[in-house]
Design an enzyme around this catalytic site. Structure first.
Site, PDB file in Angstrom:
ATOM      1  CG  ASN A 125      -1.843  -1.126   1.107  1.00 63.11           C
ATOM      2  OD1 ASN A 125      -2.290  -1.596   0.031  1.00 63.11           O
ATOM      3  ND2 ASN A 125      -2.766  -1.090   2.351  1.00 63.11           N
ATOM      4  NE  ARG A 174      -8.755  -1.624 -10.230  1.00 56.33           N
ATOM      5  CZ  ARG A 174      -7.414  -1.108 -10.356  1.00 56.33           C
ATOM      6  NH1 ARG A 174      -6.730  -1.597 -11.232  1.00 56.33           N
ATOM      7  NH2 ARG A 174      -7.613   0.329  -9.996  1.00 56.33           N
ATOM      8  NE  ARG A 197      -3.486   5.749 -10.379  1.00 53.28           N
ATOM      9  CZ  ARG A 197      -4.522   6.077  -9.518  1.00 53.28           C
ATOM     10  NH1 ARG A 197      -5.106   5.630  -8.617  1.00 53.28           N
ATOM     11  NH2 ARG A 197      -4.886   7.393  -9.813  1.00 53.28           N
ATOM     12  CG  HIS A 231     -15.062   3.097 -10.778  1.00 52.85           C
ATOM     13  ND1 HIS A 231     -15.767   3.179  -9.302  1.00 52.85           N
ATOM     14  CD2 HIS A 231     -13.938   2.156 -10.664  1.00 52.85           C
ATOM     15  CE1 HIS A 231     -14.964   2.329  -8.521  1.00 52.85           C
ATOM     16  NE2 HIS A 231     -13.784   2.083  -9.263  1.00 52.85           N
ATOM     17  CE1 TYR A 264      -9.681  -7.032  -2.654  1.00 48.41           C
ATOM     18  CE2 TYR A 264     -10.709  -5.543  -4.491  1.00 48.41           C
ATOM     19  CZ  TYR A 264      -9.539  -6.022  -3.744  1.00 48.41           C
ATOM     20  OH  TYR A 264      -8.351  -5.490  -4.209  1.00 48.41           O
ATOM     21  NE  ARG A 282     -10.402   0.466   1.958  1.00 47.82           N
ATOM     22  CZ  ARG A 282     -10.502   0.315   0.647  1.00 47.82           C
ATOM     23  NH1 ARG A 282     -11.415  -0.784  -0.033  1.00 47.82           N
ATOM     24  NH2 ARG A 282      -9.766   1.040  -0.373  1.00 47.82           N
ATOM     25  CG  HIS A 320     -14.417  -2.786  -2.947  1.00 46.12           C
ATOM     26  ND1 HIS A 320     -15.122  -3.035  -4.071  1.00 46.12           N
ATOM     27  CD2 HIS A 320     -13.408  -2.052  -3.267  1.00 46.12           C
ATOM     28  CE1 HIS A 320     -14.537  -2.498  -5.154  1.00 46.12           C
ATOM     29  NE2 HIS A 320     -13.685  -1.565  -4.798  1.00 46.12           N
TER      30      HIS A 320
END
Length: 698
Positions: free
Chosen positions: A61, A388, A418, A448, A481, A577, A605
């Site tokens: 991270n 993704r 990304r 997205h 997630y 979060r 998530h």
């Protein structure tokens, strides 16, 4: 659902709610999140190998934080730009980031050296330092170095004909100080040894040379030990590992390129060598050498981090998969498998919506829905967004099958996701080769949204079936997630999704949607309206409450609206979060706002928004966080849960359950720090994620 609290006496404030002191810095808040991840590693109640994984996650991270967030601040420092709501200038932000990040790095390595590594050793999992090698191990490692490592190394002595080499982003390197003269009469100096990424960063010690069941050695230790083999005849005065982190943002002027995929490929080729933003180096490296490296990377001391251990500590995560110790890992669980009530998912969805709560419920019903559509002769078209998708996704195979079966298949692939850009370019090429119509989205806006639309002929009419979610169409992350997915045959939802896909694939003006809120058009405006409506109710003396769960919160106008609602008497509970720029508990401003964060076994998530709405609650799930980029610069969807029983379930599992957590939750203080919540009085320990595992999976 829990009843709303009665509003306290309304407060008034004379403060300017745009005052920069009322907003926390996004980057510093993100570092606080990493501190909470590290705290999971330090928690002795967690399984030992899971603690190792948490430590490595905190390191990974931090890498991404420098590649993206710090790089962005440095770009603003160099080229200018608007200040964030907190008013911190880029120069001051970088100073504060370095101070906080340095403390985080020190805590990571102190924990690794003093606690975790000894505990792993006691459990029979040894990451062996050089002083622990036996003579037999050293002989084997020396031969291993000669046979397996040396042939792929290309050490580079630095002199006028060999300038400082290009160092790849986050690669392992060793700077070597040499003394003496080589075969050409050149005097010693400095050399760089770059470890190719083809080499394993963790080497298992064979049992036949005295290794235990789970003994490992880091590549960096092997390189440093046998470095003299690369410079025969020279004296080694020192060898120090280092790693440089670079800006990983891609810059493509979409309006100026004819082919976005080709432009991104060109950018990806140079991503590993973009501008440096951080230098990590062994703490015992002499200062003159450090200065030389900083100079070559065009960095200052504010980008320097001295490391007491391996500079690529996150690579130790490989040990987790290399060690077969179920007793030191989370107990496996089997996700619940909601099944359709009939032989086809379409007939089942005609009767009622299906809600899926991942990872506690399997993602397979979504895959099965696409599979059924691919082979159903009555299905005419399939449309889907992919952000993704993951490697080897079965969903992609079903989309390809559908195209080959004569369906009209359209997939919106977001090439700019990304760190997944290269994978998504390959995915887009593969889909196009199979006859799928691939759309790259809208110039200037990342797609997205998580949407699937199936068009099916049923008699003389066309029916639409949709899946909307908070998470990606990725079966792998669906096991890790927490996310909500909704499958529905609701005609209004189906028409809304159809209109959004029309926007994405064609050219049209803003469309009017009946059920769905959409960024960048209606979502932000409607959020402010819903917050304002709660404020109006509180001012009128009626119960008013907002409860929401998301990954991050930084959009200034939303924060200001929440401050105004708090002043009006609205009770607000937020579960955020990661980064949160709102300051809770400020007298006269945010006394009625409480913010908590939960870090647990699964990555939180879900995005769920709940409004009291005068006793007729509204509950939405969304792909969007309350962030400027999500609300202004992305294509997002926010969808209502219409069935009362499903809305009540989402509220209970994702809001009420998490607000009761007193084992893995942290409460945000008004100064930006977080305090871990613990059971008080007679309260029993409650873990929200464990409760869902017990309720849904067991």
């Amino acid at each position: 659902m829990n009843p709303p609290r009665k509003s306290k006496t309304q407060a008034t404030t004379t403060r300017d709610l745009s005052d920069s002191t009322l907003y926390l810095n996004r980057e510093l808040s993100q570092l606080e999140f990493n501190m909470r991840v590290l705290a999971q590693a330090m928690d002795p109640t967690q399984p030992l190998l899971e603690r190792l994984k948490y430590l490595c996650i905190s390191c990974t991270n931090l890498d991404e934080f420098f590649e993206v967030r710090v790089a962005s601040v440095r770009t603003t420092l160099e080229y200018g730009g608007p200040l964030p709501a907190d008013g911190l200038s880029p120069a001051h932000a970088l100073e504060a980031i370095h101070d906080k990040a340095a403390k985080l790095v020190q805590a990571q390595y102190r924990f690794w050296n003093d606690s975790l590594r000894p505990e792993l050793n006691a459990a029979g999992i040894r990451i062996m330092p050089r002083e622990a090698w036996t003579a037999r191990m050293r002989r084997w490692l020396h031969q291993f170095f000669i046979d397996e490592i040396l042939p792929v190394l290309s050490p580079l002595g630095l002199d006028p004909s060999h300038p400082f080499p290009r160092i790849l982003n986050k690669s392992l390197n060793v700077v070597v100080i040499l003394e003496g003269r080589d075969a050409f009469g050149r005097s010693g100096g400095m050399a760089i040894v770059r470890a190719p990424r083809s080499l394993p960063r963790i080497v298992r010690v064979p049992k036949e040379i005295g290794g235990g069941e789970n003994d490992f050695i880091l590549l960096s230790a092997i390189l440093s030990t046998f470095v003299e083999e690369m410079f025969p005849g020279m004296r080694i005065k020192g060898a120090y590992q280092f790693r440089v982190t670079r800006n990983s943002e891609l810059f493509v002027d979409e309006e100026e390129v004819e082919n976005l995929a080709h432009a991104l490929k060109d950018e990806l080729a140079g991503r590993g060598f973009r501008r440096a933003v951080r230098l990590e180096i062994a703490e015992n490296c002499p200062t003159p050498i450090v200065r030389t490296l900083l100079q070559n990377f065009d960095l200052t001391e504010s980008a320097l981090y001295r490391i007491n251990g391996p500079v690529n500590l996150n690579r130790v995560t490989a040990v987790y998969d290399m060690v077969d110790r179920p007793d030191l890992k989370f107990r496996p669980f089997v996700p619940a498998m909601p099944r359709f009530a009939s032989e086809t998912p379409f007939a089942s969805l005609k009767r009622h919506d299906v809600l899926l709560h991942h990872p506690f419920e399997s993602f397979l019903p979504v895959v099965d829905l696409i599979k059924a559509a691919a082979h159903d002769p009555e299905v005419l078209a399939i449309k889907q967004t992919l952000y993704r998708a993951g490697s080897d996704s079965p969903m992609v195979e079903h989309l390809i099958s559908a195209a080959r079966n004569g369906k009209d298949v359209t997939v919106v692939v977001e090439l700019r996701a990304r760190f997944d850009e290269e994978a998504n370019i390959r995915l887009a090429d593969r889909l196009q080769e199979a006859g799928v119509q691939v759309v790259y989205g809208v110039v200037g806006y990342k797609t997205h949204a998580k949407m699937l639309l199936i068009v099916r002929r049923e008699g003389r009419k066309l029916a639409r079936y949709v899946h909307l979610g908070t998470g990606n169409y990725n079966p792998g992350t669906a096991k890790l997630y927490t996310d909500i997915g909704l499958m529905s045959a609701d005609p209004d939802l189906g028409n809304d999704v159809h209109l959004v896909f029309q926007q994405l694939s064609g050219l049209s003006s803003e469309v009017k949607l009946k059920r769905i809120l959409q960024s960048p058009f209606t979502l932000h405006k409607q959020l402010l309206h819903l917050i304002q409506r709660e404020s109006d109710a509180a001012r009128a003396g009626r119960p008013a409450m907002i409860r929401a769960k998301m990954n991050a919160l930084n959009e200034p106008s939303v924060i200001k609206a929440l401050y105004e609602a708090s002043c009006a008497g609205v009770e607000i509970d937020l579960i955020v979060r990661g980064a949160c720029c709102l300051r809770p508990g400020v007298p006269g401003v945010s006394e009625r706002i409480r913010v908590r964060s939960l870090v647990g076994r699964f990555l939180e998530h879900t995005r769920v928004y709940w409004f009291h709405n005068d006793g007729e609650p509204l509950l939405y799930c969304s792909s969007a966080d309350w962030m400027e980029r999500n609300l202004m610069r992305r294509i997002e969807t926010c969808f209502p849960i219409l069935a009362p029983d499903l809305a009540a379930r989402v509220y209970e599992e994702e809001i009420g359950n998490y607000l009761e957590d007193n084992t893995q939750s942290w409460e945000l203080q008004s100064d930006g720090s977080y305090v871990r919540i613990s059971p008080t009085g007679d309260a029993m320990p409650h873990s929200a994620q464990r409760a869902l595992l017990a309720r849904i999976c067991e």
